[in-house]
Write a protein that holds these residues in place. Sequence first.
Motif, PDB file in Angstrom:
ATOM      1  N   VAL A   1       0.053 -21.687 -43.191  1.00 49.16           N
ATOM      2  CA  VAL A   1      -0.053 -23.120 -42.910  1.00 49.16           C
ATOM      3  C   VAL A   1       1.342 -23.732 -42.810  1.00 49.16           C
ATOM      4  N   ALA A   2       2.210 -23.394 -43.751  1.00 49.48           N
ATOM      5  CA  ALA A   2       3.586 -23.914 -43.706  1.00 49.48           C
ATOM      6  C   ALA A   2       4.270 -23.502 -42.408  1.00 49.48           C
ATOM      7  N   ARG A   3       4.065 -22.248 -42.018  1.00 54.95           N
ATOM      8  CA  ARG A   3       4.717 -21.748 -40.804  1.00 54.95           C
ATOM      9  C   ARG A   3       4.138 -22.384 -39.545  1.00 54.95           C
ATOM     10  N   ILE A   4       2.834 -22.566 -39.491  1.00 53.86           N
ATOM     11  CA  ILE A   4       2.257 -23.156 -38.281  1.00 53.86           C
ATOM     12  C   ILE A   4       2.687 -24.612 -38.142  1.00 53.86           C
ATOM     13  N   MET A   5       2.833 -25.299 -39.273  1.00 52.28           N
ATOM     14  CA  MET A   5       3.274 -26.692 -39.242  1.00 52.28           C
ATOM     15  C   MET A   5       4.740 -26.809 -38.812  1.00 52.28           C
ATOM     16  N   SER A   6       5.506 -25.749 -39.040  1.00 50.71           N
ATOM     17  CA  SER A   6       6.916 -25.774 -38.616  1.00 50.71           C
ATOM     18  C   SER A   6       7.093 -25.021 -37.298  1.00 50.71           C
ATOM     19  N   GLU A   7       5.965 -24.833 -36.585  1.00 55.16           N
ATOM     20  CA  GLU A   7       5.946 -24.253 -35.234  1.00 55.16           C
ATOM     21  C   GLU A   7       6.458 -22.822 -35.181  1.00 55.16           C
ATOM     22  N   LYS A   8       6.224 -22.065 -36.234  1.00 53.66           N
ATOM     23  CA  LYS A   8       6.513 -20.630 -36.256  1.00 53.66           C
ATOM     24  C   LYS A   8       5.175 -19.916 -36.066  1.00 53.66           C
ATOM     25  N   ASP A   9       4.618 -20.099 -34.855  1.00 55.09           N
ATOM     26  CA  ASP A   9       3.250 -19.689 -34.585  1.00 55.09           C
ATOM     27  C   ASP A   9       2.992 -18.193 -34.777  1.00 55.09           C
ATOM     28  N   THR A  10       3.893 -17.349 -34.289  1.00 52.79           N
ATOM     29  CA  THR A  10       3.691 -15.902 -34.398  1.00 52.79           C
ATOM     30  C   THR A  10       3.683 -15.463 -35.858  1.00 52.79           C
ATOM     31  N   ALA A  11       4.633 -15.951 -36.635  1.00 56.80           N
ATOM     32  CA  ALA A  11       4.696 -15.607 -38.057  1.00 56.80           C
ATOM     33  C   ALA A  11       3.468 -16.151 -38.790  1.00 56.80           C
ATOM     34  N   ALA A  12       3.026 -17.350 -38.426  1.00 58.11           N
ATOM     35  CA  ALA A  12       1.847 -17.941 -39.055  1.00 58.11           C
ATOM     36  C   ALA A  12       0.608 -17.101 -38.774  1.00 58.11           C
ATOM     37  N   LEU A  13       0.418 -16.722 -37.520  1.00 60.59           N
ATOM     38  CA  LEU A  13      -0.742 -15.894 -37.176  1.00 60.59           C
ATOM     39  C   LEU A  13      -0.708 -14.561 -37.914  1.00 60.59           C
ATOM     40  N   SER A  14       0.470 -13.988 -38.032  1.00 60.65           N
ATOM     41  CA  SER A  14       0.617 -12.739 -38.774  1.00 60.65           C
ATOM     42  C   SER A  14       0.162 -12.920 -40.225  1.00 60.65           C
ATOM     43  N   ASP A  15       0.583 -14.019 -40.845  1.00 64.24           N
ATOM     44  CA  ASP A  15       0.165 -14.309 -42.226  1.00 64.24           C
ATOM     45  C   ASP A  15      -1.348 -14.494 -42.313  1.00 64.24           C
ATOM     46  N   PHE A  16      -1.927 -15.255 -41.387  1.00 69.30           N
ATOM     47  CA  PHE A  16      -3.370 -15.501 -41.419  1.00 69.30           C
ATOM     48  C   PHE A  16      -4.156 -14.199 -41.245  1.00 69.30           C
ATOM     49  N   TYR A  17      -3.742 -13.369 -40.281  1.00 69.09           N
ATOM     50  CA  TYR A  17      -4.441 -12.102 -40.063  1.00 69.09           C
ATOM     51  C   TYR A  17      -4.320 -11.188 -41.290  1.00 69.09           C
ATOM     52  N   GLU A  18      -3.133 -11.122 -41.879  1.00 64.39           N
ATOM     53  CA  GLU A  18      -2.956 -10.291 -43.069  1.00 64.39           C
ATOM     54  C   GLU A  18      -3.808 -10.818 -44.224  1.00 64.39           C
ATOM     55  N   ALA A  19      -3.850 -12.136 -44.368  1.00 68.14           N
ATOM     56  CA  ALA A  19      -4.648 -12.746 -45.434  1.00 68.14           C
ATOM     57  C   ALA A  19      -6.130 -12.401 -45.274  1.00 68.14           C
ATOM     58  N   VAL A  20      -6.630 -12.449 -44.045  1.00 68.39           N
ATOM     59  CA  VAL A  20      -8.038 -12.133 -43.784  1.00 68.39           C
ATOM     60  C   VAL A  20      -8.319 -10.660 -44.046  1.00 68.39           C
ATOM     61  N   GLN A  21      -7.359  -9.791 -43.720  1.00 72.36           N
ATOM     62  CA  GLN A  21      -7.552  -8.363 -43.982  1.00 72.36           C
ATOM     63  C   GLN A  21      -7.637  -8.081 -45.480  1.00 72.36           C
ATOM     64  N   ILE A  22      -6.891  -8.825 -46.270  1.00 71.81           N
ATOM     65  CA  ILE A  22      -6.883  -8.611 -47.725  1.00 71.81           C
ATOM     66  C   ILE A  22      -8.147  -9.173 -48.365  1.00 71.81           C
TER      67      ILE A  22
END
Length: 139
Positions: free
Chosen positions: A99-120
């Motif tokens: 969320v912090a990354r998507i709000m600061s327009e670091k979209d690729t890093a944010a998506l990576s975090d979200f996908y990893e979070a869902v996998q866990i």
Amino acid sequence: MLKTLVTTIALSSLLTCSAMAVAKQADYKLMVIEQAQTNDNATSQYETAFNRCALSVKEKNFSEAESLCTQAISLLSTSKVPGYKRRELTSFALSNRGVARIMSEKDTAALSDFYEAVQISKNELVNHNLSRAKHNLAL
């Protein structure tokens, strides 16, 4: 004062497992830990970093939030929390960092975090954030 503010935010939110969501239904969800009364310094450190991360996102201090979430993830990896709880909290911290990354327009890093979070952890709050990001980025 910070502990009181975080506690106030936590207590005014919807309890989900041992974490709480703070946001409107249509927005991204931020998770915070309901702080236990413990003398365990390691637990206190990751709880503090975790909750300060969410608070920093709410205050729109995304750089600090990203750093605090990363710190919480690191502290969780060495904590003595049971494995299932460590995975869930790590998933929540990754989602908060996303969320912090998507709000600061670091979209690729944010998506990576979200996908990893869902996998866990396939928690509904984590899934919500991934779905919201995909929708907002028209993926």
